[in-house]
Design an enzyme around this catalytic site. Sequence first.
Site, PDB file in Angstrom:
ATOM      1  CD  GLU A 195      -1.432   2.433   1.958  1.00 31.43           C
ATOM      2  OE1 GLU A 195      -2.402   3.375   1.773  1.00 31.43           O
ATOM      3  OE2 GLU A 195      -0.383   2.581   2.344  1.00 31.43           O
ATOM      4  CD  GLU A 196       2.301   3.184   4.060  1.00 29.63           C
ATOM      5  OE1 GLU A 196       2.362   4.213   3.521  1.00 29.63           O
ATOM      6  OE2 GLU A 196       1.779   2.952   5.144  1.00 29.63           O
ATOM      7  CG  ASP A 218      -4.720   2.897   5.889  1.00 29.28           C
ATOM      8  OD1 ASP A 218      -3.824   3.022   6.736  1.00 29.28           O
ATOM      9  OD2 ASP A 218      -4.459   2.895   4.762  1.00 29.28           O
TER      10      ASP A 218
HETATM   11 ZN   LIG Z   1      -1.763   3.123   5.953  1.00 33.74          ZN
END
Ligand SMILES: [Zn+2]
Length: 330
Positions: A195-196, A218
């Site tokens: 995701e990052e 999140d």
């Molecule tokens: Zn996150």
Amino acid sequence: MMLDTLKTLLAVWGPTGQEGQVAQELQQMLADKADAMRVDVMGNLIVEKKGQPGGKTLMFSAHMDHIGLVVTDIEDTGYLRVTNVGGVSVDSMRCRHVAFGNGVQGVAVCQPTKGETAGMQHLFVDIGAQDRAEALTMVQLGDVCVFAPDCFPVGPHRFASPAMDDRCACALLAELLLQTDAPRNTVVGVFSVQEEVGLRGAATAAYQVAPDIGVAIDVTAWGDTPEVKLPAVKLGAGAAIKFMDRSMIATPCVRDALMAAAEKAGVPYQREILPFGGTDGGAIQHSRGGVPTGTLSIPCRYVHSACETIDMRDMESGLAILKEFVNGEY
Ligand SMILES: [Zn+2]
């Protein structure tokens, strides 16, 4: 228990692109409760709980990965040069305890910048090696370190850890799967990778799952410390339901269904309008011909630092909202 699950997941090493140990831990946790479970090509862990006939397929995504530093060079003196994997700032890395996957530990340090703005080129990691040859017995180019695992209480309701983003959401999703029996809708929990660095795992997971509705889980930023005003989100005032960020404008019907679920559950929640950042929701919403998508956020102070701080009351609010949401009529 939510806190035990959280602490277990915070202790696992898992930088962006190397989330396998986190997936293994979750597989063990969820094995008895899942109707189906698989790890896909990218490394996403996809866990399914079947719903009732006529129910829809709801995909929830929480990312397993954690920002880190990758070794780009080893100096003759034994110091490691590094660059960021994901959104690491130099400020957050000054004299921090870091850990590699093989157990080697070190200190990330910012050297004197001689008037220049501090950048990744000023960072090095001291692993205690006397020279390059000794360093090479400990790490290799391409190895990745993260903030060393930690978790400590801050006041009566809060915990800080370098891995809250997004292991707190992984814990929330794991508890949702563990505590939900015979939901109206099929619940597909995706523990996503990468995701990052641009929502990469969620993109391929959403394509495979082809959900009717998507919800990312999140952390979000905070607006309740000195000189910080945006977003207008506080710790301890309930989970936040996102209206928009830089990756997504939440689909109104999903956003409203999340708020209705909170009302029905009788728990506090907050409206979140974030002028920066993004979540897996951005990738899910763009998948295939488009997926109605929302995001449930856990307010988190000091995101992307070694002391990411959340409030367990917001975790409980988030879990109550999602337990209600999975039984909604869509
Ligand atoms: Zn996150």
